[in-house]
Design a protein around this motif. Sequence first.
Motif, short mmCIF file in Angstrom:
data_model
loop_
_atom_site.label_atom_id
_atom_site.label_comp_id
_atom_site.label_asym_id
_atom_site.label_seq_id
_atom_site.Cartn_x
_atom_site.Cartn_y
_atom_site.Cartn_z
N THR A 89 23.23 45.28 4.40
CA THR A 89 22.23 44.35 3.90
C THR A 89 21.01 45.08 3.37
N MET A 90 20.35 44.45 2.42
CA MET A 90 19.11 45.00 1.90
C MET A 90 18.01 44.91 2.96
N GLU A 91 18.06 43.85 3.75
CA GLU A 91 17.04 43.62 4.76
C GLU A 91 16.95 44.80 5.74
N GLU A 92 18.06 45.37 6.12
CA GLU A 92 18.04 46.46 7.09
C GLU A 92 17.41 47.73 6.52
N LYS A 93 17.32 47.82 5.21
CA LYS A 93 16.79 49.03 4.57
C LYS A 93 15.34 48.91 4.14
N LYS A 94 14.76 47.72 4.31
CA LYS A 94 13.37 47.54 3.89
C LYS A 94 12.44 48.26 4.85
N LEU A 95 11.43 48.86 4.26
CA LEU A 95 10.42 49.56 5.04
C LEU A 95 9.21 48.66 5.24
N ASP A 96 8.73 48.59 6.44
CA ASP A 96 7.49 47.87 6.70
C ASP A 96 6.34 48.85 6.47
#
Length: 97
Positions: A89-96
């Motif tokens: 998923t893209m969500e798991e790779k997003k950086l906060d």
Amino acid sequence: MTDKNIQLAIQVVPLEREGNIYEKIDAAIEVIQNSGVEYMITPMETVMQGPYDKLQAVAKEAQQALVDAGCKEFLVNIKMHIRTEADVTMEEKKLDR
């Protein structure tokens, strides 16, 4: 291959100097935008998320869009992240930040 969602990044690079190469790139991106898959456009490539076979078909259609736009020579770089037992998923790779 797998029935899970994968990610496929595609970069198309027209090797022509005549005409507007960005219009040709945009034709490929338009195919992705109209495909119904989740995608993210970045400055260097477009990342898609979905089933393996669907993304392969969209990548092929994007290449055909270059040809249809009059591109006679181009490079295509494809990267894939595949997981056989879970979705990527893209969500798991997003950086906060």
